[in-house]
Write a protein that holds these residues in place. Structure first.
Motif, short mmCIF file in Angstrom:
data_model
loop_
_atom_site.label_atom_id
_atom_site.label_comp_id
_atom_site.label_asym_id
_atom_site.label_seq_id
_atom_site.Cartn_x
_atom_site.Cartn_y
_atom_site.Cartn_z
N SER A 56 4.48 5.87 5.36
CA SER A 56 4.86 5.50 4.00
C SER A 56 6.33 5.11 4.02
N ARG A 69 12.04 1.23 0.46
CA ARG A 69 11.68 0.54 -0.78
C ARG A 69 12.83 -0.34 -1.28
N LYS A 89 0.84 -1.19 0.00
CA LYS A 89 0.00 0.00 0.00
C LYS A 89 0.88 1.24 0.00
N GLU A 90 0.40 2.30 -0.64
CA GLU A 90 1.19 3.54 -0.73
C GLU A 90 1.40 4.16 0.64
N PHE A 91 0.34 4.16 1.45
CA PHE A 91 0.46 4.65 2.82
C PHE A 91 -0.59 3.96 3.68
#
Length: 138
Positions: free
Chosen positions: A94, A100, A47-49
């Motif tokens: 995030s 990442r 999920k992005e945030f």
């Protein structure tokens, strides 16, 4: 195995899994991250945030535990934590670029762990195991 030893067996599997993850992270030169951080990172990879509350619900941990784990990830530079622009009481999480960059390593560690867990299982046995574990009523 005695049927009364199921919780001991599950606990043993959990401890061994955590040791496996710790060894693999060390082998990949990743320090400061515990297996419990993996649940948080995994959720953020998908999920992005997330809000702190969403994260707490998705990994079934209480908010105080989540807060301590997240603060460590923020301190290590893997996660951003900021107030929601619409509601200042809510914190949104995030991944940073550094966070990442860990995903390929976490994917490899996860694949290695699953390969070790299921090494002697047939496809049918895997499905049966998951079905039986889903029946546990806790």
């Amino acid at each position: 195995m005695n049927e009364h030893e199921i919780l001991a067996a599950i606990g043993r599997i959990h401890r061994r899994s955590n040791k496996f993850i710790e060894r693999e992270l060390k082998r990949h030169q990743i320090h400061g991250i515990a297996p419990s951080h993996g649940d948080i990172l995994f959720q953020l990879y998908t999920k992005e945030f997330l809000t702190m509350n969403q994260l707490s619900c998705s990994i079934d941990r209480d908010k105080s535990t989540i807060t301590a784990l997240v603060e460590k990830l923020v301190h290590l530079g893997y996660v951003n934590k900021g107030q929601d622009p619409q509601d200042g009481r809510v914190y949104r999480l995030s991944l940073t670029d550094k966070g990442r960059e860990l995903q390929p390593v976490f994917d490899k560690v996860s694949e290695a762990l699953l390969a070790a867990v299921y090494e002697h299982f047939t496809a049918g046995e895997k499905a049966q195991l998951m079905g039986l574990l889903d029946k546990i009523g806790l």
